[in-house]
Design a protein around this motif. Sequence first.
Motif, PDB file in Angstrom:
ATOM      1  N   ASP A 183      -5.106   3.399   0.478  1.00 24.51           N
ATOM      2  CA  ASP A 183      -3.867   3.950  -0.300  1.00 24.51           C
ATOM      3  C   ASP A 183      -2.995   2.978  -0.662  1.00 24.51           C
ATOM      4  O   ASP A 183      -2.054   2.206  -0.211  1.00 24.51           O
ATOM      5  N   GLU A 184      -3.091   2.635  -2.133  1.00 27.34           N
ATOM      6  CA  GLU A 184      -2.150   1.369  -2.557  1.00 27.34           C
ATOM      7  C   GLU A 184      -2.254   0.372  -1.948  1.00 27.34           C
ATOM      8  O   GLU A 184      -1.063  -0.294  -1.564  1.00 27.34           O
ATOM      9  N   PRO A 185      -3.448  -0.394  -1.728  1.00 27.18           N
ATOM     10  CA  PRO A 185      -3.482  -1.548  -1.040  1.00 27.18           C
ATOM     11  C   PRO A 185      -2.858  -2.663  -1.571  1.00 27.18           C
ATOM     12  O   PRO A 185      -2.583  -3.538  -0.718  1.00 27.18           O
ATOM     13  N   THR A 186      -2.734  -2.774  -2.832  1.00 29.78           N
ATOM     14  CA  THR A 186      -1.876  -3.653  -3.509  1.00 29.78           C
ATOM     15  C   THR A 186      -0.584  -3.163  -3.943  1.00 29.78           C
ATOM     16  O   THR A 186       0.305  -3.966  -4.663  1.00 29.78           O
ATOM     17  N   GLY A 187      -0.027  -2.048  -3.623  1.00 30.11           N
ATOM     18  CA  GLY A 187       1.201  -1.402  -4.074  1.00 30.11           C
ATOM     19  C   GLY A 187       2.509  -2.311  -4.095  1.00 30.11           C
ATOM     20  O   GLY A 187       3.336  -2.196  -4.957  1.00 30.11           O
ATOM     21  N   ASN A 188       2.594  -3.015  -3.081  1.00 31.23           N
ATOM     22  CA  ASN A 188       3.861  -3.794  -2.747  1.00 31.23           C
ATOM     23  C   ASN A 188       3.710  -5.305  -2.931  1.00 31.23           C
ATOM     24  O   ASN A 188       4.360  -6.366  -2.473  1.00 31.23           O
ATOM     25  N   LEU A 189       2.410  -5.621  -3.461  1.00 32.45           N
ATOM     26  CA  LEU A 189       2.012  -7.136  -3.591  1.00 32.45           C
ATOM     27  C   LEU A 189       2.408  -7.768  -4.649  1.00 32.45           C
ATOM     28  O   LEU A 189       2.125  -7.017  -5.768  1.00 32.45           O
ATOM     29  N   ASP A 190       2.398  -9.141  -4.590  1.00 32.98           N
ATOM     30  CA  ASP A 190       2.512 -10.051  -5.821  1.00 32.98           C
ATOM     31  C   ASP A 190       1.047 -10.159  -6.316  1.00 32.98           C
ATOM     32  O   ASP A 190       0.221 -10.025  -5.801  1.00 32.98           O
ATOM     33  N   HIS A 191       1.093 -10.762  -7.766  1.00 28.68           N
ATOM     34  CA  HIS A 191      -0.139 -11.284  -8.322  1.00 28.68           C
ATOM     35  C   HIS A 191      -1.252 -11.925  -7.569  1.00 28.68           C
ATOM     36  O   HIS A 191      -2.410 -11.375  -7.401  1.00 28.68           O
ATOM     37  N   ASP A 192      -0.935 -12.838  -6.703  1.00 26.07           N
ATOM     38  CA  ASP A 192      -1.667 -13.667  -5.697  1.00 26.07           C
ATOM     39  C   ASP A 192      -2.349 -12.705  -4.780  1.00 26.07           C
ATOM     40  O   ASP A 192      -3.535 -12.811  -4.538  1.00 26.07           O
ATOM     41  N   ASN A 193      -1.546 -11.942  -4.107  1.00 29.69           N
ATOM     42  CA  ASN A 193      -1.791 -11.153  -2.848  1.00 29.69           C
ATOM     43  C   ASN A 193      -2.782 -10.128  -3.547  1.00 29.69           C
ATOM     44  O   ASN A 193      -3.664  -9.604  -2.667  1.00 29.69           O
TER      45      ASN A 193
END
Length: 249
Positions: A183-193
């Motif tokens: 569920d939203e595995p990149t929701g809070n991450l910056d571009h690189d992450n």
Amino acid sequence: MPSTIGQEDRPTADHTPWVEAIDLCRHYRRGPQIVRAVDAVSFGFGRGEFLAVVGASGSGKSTVLNLLAGLDRPTAGRIEIDGVALGTLSRRELASYRAHRVGIVFQSFNLIAHYSALENVETALFFNDVPRAQRRVRAMAMLERLGLADRVHHRPGDLSGGEQQRVAMARALVKQPDILLADEPTGNLDHDNTAQIAELLTALNRDGLTIVMVTHNLDMARRCAHRIIGMEYGHLVAPGGAKPTEAAS
Ligand SMILES: Nc1ncnc2c1ncn2[C@@H]1O[C@H](COP(=O)(O)OP(=O)(O)OP(=O)(O)O)[C@@H](O)[C@H]1O
Ligand SMILES: [Mg+2]
């Protein structure tokens, strides 16, 4: 049937439905109102497929994921996995389904604050009859695979958002599930992450893992998934019709 987008550069997968949602509904009562979080939704996907679910905030994505995970029960309709309706399983069978077959990465991670990264990952194996010593070895190996070898004894509060995301991912993967629900595995991450997680999910899928990923990020969905379904107000819509509320990062 929902609209789909074929991804020519993605590995092929078996598109024969392995998981099917049939007229799925999850309605909530909120005072005098009925909230139709998921309303008569039907879709299916095959073993080894990578399905992305996109849509604006509140469109019902997490609700669908929770239903697929067996964490919640539909108010109408059903989910079949391998021809077996989840609704017909006993509490014990449903618990076994959650413990062995499904890996879940929650939108807000749900890591235990006073456990280390290692202990958090180990918890996923508590209900899988894995002996204690092996739990530790497997949890350690999974954290290493996700690039967290030097963070295993840190508590979530001492980890960055990207690191916490990877711990949550390790906890979902350590039991070697048949299907990963993210569920939203990149929701809070910056571009690189975000790029790292996208790469990881693609590699896992290439190794045969079936994945359902909820995301606001239509670009990432297009890059990773074999198939995209869009949601709006509890209904399925063409993915382009869904209105991502977050700039693709
Ligand atoms: N337990 C609940 N009781 C009442 N309404 C609920 C409950 N859980 C979810 N809802 C409502 O159902 C709708 C769908 O919620 P859901 O969490 O599935 O949306 P979402 O697409 O995952 O949103 P987001 O992108 O913000 O995470 C929302 O209107 C939400 O307020
Ligand atoms: Mg959600």
